[in-house]
Structure formats: C-alpha cells, structure tokens
Design a protein around this motif. Structure first.
Motif, PDB file in Angstrom:
ATOM      1  N   ASP A   9       0.852  -1.184   0.000  1.00 58.16           N
ATOM      2  CA  ASP A   9       0.000   0.000   0.000  1.00 58.16           C
ATOM      3  C   ASP A   9       0.887   1.232   0.000  1.00 58.16           C
ATOM      4  N   LYS A  10       0.355   2.337   0.493  1.00 58.19           N
ATOM      5  CA  LYS A  10       1.120   3.579   0.444  1.00 58.19           C
ATOM      6  C   LYS A  10       2.043   3.752   1.641  1.00 58.19           C
ATOM      7  N   GLN A  11       2.293   2.653   2.391  1.00 56.16           N
ATOM      8  CA  GLN A  11       3.189   2.735   3.541  1.00 56.16           C
ATOM      9  C   GLN A  11       4.566   3.240   3.123  1.00 56.16           C
ATOM     10  N   PHE A  12       4.969   2.856   1.926  1.00 57.65           N
ATOM     11  CA  PHE A  12       6.276   3.282   1.391  1.00 57.65           C
ATOM     12  C   PHE A  12       6.348   4.811   1.335  1.00 57.65           C
ATOM     13  N   VAL A  13       5.238   5.430   0.874  1.00 59.41           N
ATOM     14  CA  VAL A  13       5.177   6.899   0.791  1.00 59.41           C
ATOM     15  C   VAL A  13       5.129   7.495   2.198  1.00 59.41           C
ATOM     16  N   ARG A  14       4.311   6.873   3.072  1.00 61.63           N
ATOM     17  CA  ARG A  14       4.210   7.383   4.450  1.00 61.63           C
ATOM     18  C   ARG A  14       5.574   7.379   5.131  1.00 61.63           C
ATOM     19  N   ASP A  15       6.320   6.272   4.968  1.00 62.96           N
ATOM     20  CA  ASP A  15       7.637   6.178   5.606  1.00 62.96           C
ATOM     21  C   ASP A  15       8.569   7.270   5.090  1.00 62.96           C
ATOM     22  N   TRP A  16       8.538   7.518   3.774  1.00 63.97           N
ATOM     23  CA  TRP A  16       9.391   8.567   3.201  1.00 63.97           C
ATOM     24  C   TRP A  16       8.988   9.936   3.759  1.00 63.97           C
ATOM     25  N   LEU A  17       7.675  10.175   3.841  1.00 61.02           N
ATOM     26  CA  LEU A  17       7.193  11.470   4.351  1.00 61.02           C
ATOM     27  C   LEU A  17       7.572  11.676   5.819  1.00 61.02           C
ATOM     28  N   GLU A  18       7.567  10.582   6.593  1.00 60.02           N
ATOM     29  CA  GLU A  18       7.959  10.682   8.016  1.00 60.02           C
ATOM     30  C   GLU A  18       9.419  11.102   8.159  1.00 60.02           C
ATOM     31  N   GLY A  19      10.232  10.684   7.182  1.00 61.52           N
ATOM     32  CA  GLY A  19      11.665  10.954   7.279  1.00 61.52           C
ATOM     33  C   GLY A  19      12.120  12.239   6.595  1.00 61.52           C
ATOM     34  N   VAL A  20      11.257  12.813   5.759  1.00 62.67           N
ATOM     35  CA  VAL A  20      11.666  13.972   4.960  1.00 62.67           C
ATOM     36  C   VAL A  20      11.844  15.203   5.858  1.00 62.67           C
ATOM     37  N   ARG A  21      12.772  16.074   5.484  1.00 60.34           N
ATOM     38  CA  ARG A  21      13.002  17.321   6.219  1.00 60.34           C
ATOM     39  C   ARG A  21      12.848  18.506   5.283  1.00 60.34           C
ATOM     40  N   ILE A  22      12.104  19.512   5.733  1.00 55.44           N
ATOM     41  CA  ILE A  22      11.910  20.733   4.959  1.00 55.44           C
ATOM     42  C   ILE A  22      12.525  21.865   5.769  1.00 55.44           C
ATOM     43  N   ASP A  23      13.563  22.493   5.219  1.00 54.86           N
ATOM     44  CA  ASP A  23      14.324  23.511   5.966  1.00 54.86           C
ATOM     45  C   ASP A  23      14.739  22.969   7.335  1.00 54.86           C
ATOM     46  N   GLY A  24      15.153  21.688   7.337  1.00 52.04           N
ATOM     47  CA  GLY A  24      15.640  21.069   8.567  1.00 52.04           C
ATOM     48  C   GLY A  24      14.563  20.567   9.511  1.00 52.04           C
ATOM     49  N   GLN A  25      13.295  20.793   9.165  1.00 51.34           N
ATOM     50  CA  GLN A  25      12.190  20.393  10.042  1.00 51.34           C
ATOM     51  C   GLN A  25      11.371  19.256   9.422  1.00 51.34           C
ATOM     52  N   PRO A  26      10.773  18.363  10.265  1.00 48.64           N
ATOM     53  CA  PRO A  26       9.866  17.352   9.713  1.00 48.64           C
ATOM     54  C   PRO A  26       8.657  18.032   9.072  1.00 48.64           C
ATOM     55  N   TRP A  27       8.106  17.386   8.054  1.00 54.09           N
ATOM     56  CA  TRP A  27       6.880  17.914   7.431  1.00 54.09           C
ATOM     57  C   TRP A  27       5.755  17.854   8.460  1.00 54.09           C
ATOM     58  N   ASP A  28       4.939  18.923   8.538  1.00 53.53           N
ATOM     59  CA  ASP A  28       3.901  19.004   9.569  1.00 53.53           C
ATOM     60  C   ASP A  28       2.576  18.354   9.161  1.00 53.53           C
ATOM     61  N   LYS A  29       2.593  17.634   8.042  1.00 54.33           N
ATOM     62  CA  LYS A  29       1.412  16.880   7.573  1.00 54.33           C
ATOM     63  C   LYS A  29       0.218  17.776   7.254  1.00 54.33           C
ATOM     64  N   THR A  30       0.499  18.965   6.810  1.00 56.07           N
ATOM     65  CA  THR A  30      -0.541  19.850   6.272  1.00 56.07           C
ATOM     66  C   THR A  30      -0.144  20.207   4.840  1.00 56.07           C
ATOM     67  N   PRO A  31      -1.142  20.534   3.969  1.00 62.83           N
ATOM     68  CA  PRO A  31      -0.812  20.899   2.598  1.00 62.83           C
ATOM     69  C   PRO A  31       0.036  22.175   2.576  1.00 62.83           C
ATOM     70  N   PRO A  32       0.878  22.340   1.563  1.00 64.51           N
ATOM     71  CA  PRO A  32       1.130  21.394   0.475  1.00 64.51           C
ATOM     72  C   PRO A  32       2.078  20.271   0.904  1.00 64.51           C
ATOM     73  N   ALA A  33       1.916  19.116   0.267  1.00 62.09           N
ATOM     74  CA  ALA A  33       2.788  17.983   0.555  1.00 62.09           C
ATOM     75  C   ALA A  33       4.152  18.201  -0.092  1.00 62.09           C
ATOM     76  N   PRO A  34       5.209  17.623   0.475  1.00 61.29           N
ATOM     77  CA  PRO A  34       6.514  17.672  -0.202  1.00 61.29           C
ATOM     78  C   PRO A  34       6.435  16.968  -1.559  1.00 61.29           C
ATOM     79  N   ARG A  35       7.259  17.393  -2.488  1.00 59.84           N
ATOM     80  CA  ARG A  35       7.293  16.732  -3.807  1.00 59.84           C
ATOM     81  C   ARG A  35       7.863  15.318  -3.672  1.00 59.84           C
ATOM     82  N   LEU A  36       7.151  14.346  -4.226  1.00 55.90           N
ATOM     83  CA  LEU A  36       7.629  12.960  -4.137  1.00 55.90           C
ATOM     84  C   LEU A  36       8.747  12.735  -5.145  1.00 55.90           C
ATOM     85  N   PRO A  37       9.867  12.161  -4.717  1.00 61.00           N
ATOM     86  CA  PRO A  37      10.932  11.850  -5.683  1.00 61.00           C
ATOM     87  C   PRO A  37      10.504  10.734  -6.634  1.00 61.00           C
TER      88      PRO A  37
END
Length: 301
Positions: free
Chosen positions: A253-281
C-alpha cells in the motif's frame, strides 16, 4: 498503462464530488460515473504527483473482488460500460479506470474489519486492551493475528480522519437490524476474501467497506472493495520476521510513501502533515507504483 491522470475533467457530466482518489459525476438521476484518478493521499493530504497506473489497478482489483463476492452481498455495479456515459473525446479519461454505478443512499458508517492488530487498532489496544470497545486477550503484539476477525466501525468524517466508534454507536445511528447486517456481512466478506488471498500468498490484515441502500431499502456494497487503498495487504513471506521483531510487516500500500514522508526534512524540520505535501521523488513514485502492480498480479494470477 495510459499516462497518469491526477485530476479528471469530464465536462459533459455534472461533477458531484472529488474525493481523495475518485472523481464522481452524475449520470442522470440514478447512476454515478466513478473515475479512479492516480492521486495518492497520505496523512489525509493529497500528494501533488500522481502514481502512474494506480487508478487502473484499483479499478481492476475492485472489479475482481466484486465478481468474487456477489453471492455474499449485492454491489453497486450497473453492468453498463463507463465509456457509454461520456463523449468520444473524454473516453481516454475513463477507460480502464472507471465504474458506472447505481446511485444509492450512503450509510455513513465505515465498516472496518480487522483480522490482525495493526495501525490505530494496535495503538488503541496498548492503551485499553480493546479496539472500538471490543475486548481482546492480553499479551498481543503489533501485527498479532486476532483469535477471530472483529468489527471495529468508524464514523465517516466530512474531512480529516475518520473516528473509531463503538458498535453501540452504529446501532444508535442506523438501528439494531441494519447495524447487525452491516457487521455480519462485513465479517463474512472479510473472511472469504482473506481465505482466498492466503492461497495467493497475501495476508489481508484489515479492510474497510462502505454500504448504501437502494430504493427498495436493500443493503448494497459500494465504493471500492479490498484495494490496497482500503485494505492492509502483507506478503506472507515477510510477515513472520517482522512480527518476531515487533515491526510493521512489509505492505502493498502507500506505507512506502508514508515512511518517506515521516523521514523527509523541509528547511531542517519534519513535514507538519498539512498541505502542500513535499514533492515525491521519482524513485518513491516508481516503487509505490510497483507495489500496487505486484499486489494486483499476485491476487489475480
């Protein structure tokens, strides 16, 4: 596979609603054209990048299961070709990824069945040794198989997360007779599907169904059924090792995406799970698409 479709644009029909994945259009007063886009949502946020082929895979899987389960409960399929409802120019948008279905009165209960302890169920069990008011034996671990599948309904939220509710709340909402029918039918569908999936090397850990009522008041299975978007699929070969370590088993399922999103950093901070979403590689998009494809291939081979 056709090229990826993030958002459909059928101008010949009135748009009823855009969900996280499906765009629904009115076809007269009694039918709905459901178009499964390639959108993917995680943490209730829709990603900007589509997953190529996802809508077609979801549609094929849903149609496969509807065909397998017709003897348990009637479903919302009309048998009409989706292409017949749109203009020739719009056919490429619906081909292979759409269902032309009966318009029903939705029952506003998410009919969740769990055969294994995972996700929010595991979280709740750790706090109370129960899930949605269903008492469970002590000593269960993450991804434990339950003694019997349990019905753990949720209230459909207009936006945001659906909320787990006790069975008594369903009785309050729809009455004892319909509540019992939803519960018993959901558990039966889950058991039959889970037994079949095991013969293909797949564990269905949990799933959710949606039902509606037709004009005669009959209960009808609707929306999607047993897709990786509405169900937790685990390959049997990865289950035991993960269970022994107390980890989440690998999943289709989309667990692969969820795991990547949990680990991603935006300006050194974790994504706060509000739009907009980080760009998926590209590699996350490709691996997610491959997971969905593999689930369909294993199931229907």
């Amino acid at each position: 596979m056709t090229s990826a479709l993030h958002t459909s644009n059928i101008t010949s029909l009135p748009l009823l609603a855009r969900g996280k994945v499906r765009d629904n259009y009115a076809v007269g007063n009694d039918r709905i054209l459901m178009v499964a886009s390639d959108r993917l949502s995680a943490f209730d946020v829709i990603m900007g990048e589509p997953i190529p082929g996802k809508g077609e895979i979801l549609t094929k899987m849903a149609l496969f299961w509807f065909a397998c389960l017709g003897h348990v409960c009637p479903n919302h399929l009309t048998g009409d070709a989706p292409e017949s409802a749109v203009t020739p120019a719009e056919v490429p948008q619906v081909q292979g990824r759409s269902m032309l279905v009966k318009r029903l009165k939705p029952i506003l209960v998410e009919a969740v069945v769990r055969g294994y302890l995972a996700g929010s169920g595991w979280k709740e069990y750790q706090e109370s040794q129960s899930v949605c008011g269903v008492q469970l034996p002590p000593g269960l671990k993450n991804a434990s198989k339950l003694p019997q599948p349990i019905f753990t309904p949720a209230a459909k939220a207009a936006s945001g997360h659906d909320e787990n509710i006790p069975y008594e709340k369903v009785v309050e909402e729809v009455g004892p007779e319909l509540a019992a029918k939803i519960r018993d039918t959901s558990i039966r569908i889950y058991k039959e599907a889970a037994d079949f999936a095991l013969t293909k090397g797949l564990i269905i850990a949990d799933t959710k169904f949606e039902f509606g009522l037709d004009e005669q008041g009959n209960m009808v299975l609707m929306d999607e059924v047993l897709t990786p978007d509405s169900s937790r699929y685990w390959p049997v070969e990865g289950y035991e090792a993960a269970f022994a370590k107390g980890e989440n088993p690998p999943s289709y399922d989309k667990q692969f995406v969820r795991d990547w999103l949990e680990g991603v950093r935006i300006d050194g901070q974790p994504w706060d799970k509000t739009p907009p979403a980080p760009r998926l590689p590209k590699e996350v998009i490709e691996k997610t698409a491959a997971k969905y494809r593999e689930a369909l291939q294993r199931l229907t081979a």
